[in-house]
Scaffold this active site. Structure first.
Site, PDB file in Angstrom:
ATOM      1  CB  CYS A  46      -0.911  -0.006   1.227  1.00  0.00           C
ATOM      2  SG  CYS A  46      -1.897   1.497   1.406  1.00  0.00           S
TER       3      CYS A  46
ATOM      4  CB  CYS B 278      -0.517   2.382   4.037  1.00  0.00           C
ATOM      5  SG  CYS B 278      -2.133   1.793   3.516  1.00  0.00           S
ATOM      6  CG  ASP B 279       3.334   1.281   4.451  1.00  0.00           C
ATOM      7  OD1 ASP B 279       2.934   1.708   5.550  1.00  0.00           O
ATOM      8  OD2 ASP B 279       3.106   0.129   4.055  1.00  0.00           O
TER       9      ASP B 279
END
Length: 313
Positions: free
Chosen positions: A136, A139-140
């Site tokens: 993701c 997300c990261d």
């Protein structure tokens, strides 16, 4: 006396398909509860920008997820934040087993559990998840600002996430096993014109390497001549498709060879009263708009099913 604890419809999963089903179920005056173990929107929250939702030129996945949730709340849809651990089909009603031991019963069930990212299955992948290996970018991606990353894949998701990472990383390599992308032409043009992105055609990863700080490199193999190379990188982002989350699908329900549930035009499975929508369902296109369409169809079909059940038809 009718059983007041018996629901008309239980929806499992709070993505676009699940929430659309919830909205239509409320409009049909069904006693409904939607069960979601995570945050509203499901995989939507892992998408940076959505540009193909009709009527909205561009919106972040997280914002669209909020809109789904708010729309459902406006119809007073009951939402339960728990994990479903099992489904027991029955002739009179279906039973839903929750992680806290509680049981819910319903005339109809809509499975909207979606899918999970596929893994490469190579050395170093599982060991370094969260230490440089990610599925993701939204997300990261922040953790790789001004660093080098490798993206694996050649479809829409891989290219969308590569473009997102190019806003943060100093260099993005896309490793694709073929000599042409499968993604839409608009995304391909954007990627090929992005200066921070380098495409490694006919390339697969065979190993992810790391030190005490996390991922520091990968070993690649050329699919044409078999030669191997080492590439230094701070992170690896894998976008090679999804696998259906079919762990809750009752035994005896028809699925294809890849684990996707087979349903009719009403999104109903071969188990009466159990419907399936979104990425769990066997179909040609897996998009937000098709998941929402499934949710509409399944809820309308479920309403008809419940009405017949109550009338004894």
């Amino acid at each position: 006396m009718p059983d007041s604890s018996l629901h008309d419809l239980i929806i499992i999963g709070g993505g676009p398909g699940g929430y659309t089903a919830g909205i239509y179920a409320q409009r049909a005056a069904l006693k409904t509860v939607l069960i979601e173990k995570g945050i509203p929107g499901g995989q939507l929250n892992n998408t940076d920008e959505v540009e193909n939702w009709p009527g909205t030129e561009k919106i972040s996945g997280a914002d669209l997820a909020i809109q789904f949730s708010q729309h459902a709340a406006a119809y007073d849809l009951a939402v339960l934040n728990r994990e479903v651990v099992g489904i027991e089909p029955g002739r009179n009603h279906h039973t839903i087993l929750l992680d806290n031991g509680e049981k819910l019963t319903s005339h109809a069930v809509i499975l909207a559990t979606g899918g999970s990212p596929k893994k490469l299955g190579i050395p170093g992948e599982d060991q370094n998840y969260g230490r440089g290996v990610s599925y993701c970018a939204v997300c990261d991606g922040f953790f790789f600002r001004n660093k080098t990353v490798v993206v694996v894949g050649g479809g829409d998701s891989a290219l969308e996430e590569s473009l997102y990472l190019a806003k943060l990383a100093k260099r993005v390599y896309i490793a694709h096993r073929r000599d042409a992308f499968r993604a839409g032409m608009i995304l391909q043009k954007r990627v090929l014109h992005e200066e921070r992105i380098t495409v490694l055609w006919n390339t697969v990863l065979t190993e992810i390497q790391a030190d005490a700080q996390g991922v520091n490199g990968v070993i690649t193999r050329n699919t044409m001549d078999g030669t191997t190379s080492a590439l230094a990188t701070d992170g690896v982002f894998v976008f090679i498709g999804f696998e259906p989350n079919n762990g809750l699908v009752p035994a005896g329900t028809k699925m294809n060879a890849n684990g996707y549930v087979i349903a009719d035009e009403k999104c109903e499975t071969n188990t009466p009263g159990i419907f399936v929508v979104g990425d769990l369902k066997e179909k040609y296109a897996k998009q937000i708009v098709t998941a929402a369409a499934d949710g509409c169809t399944a809820a309308l079909a479920a309403a008809h099913y419940v009405e017949n059940k109550k009338s004894g038809a």
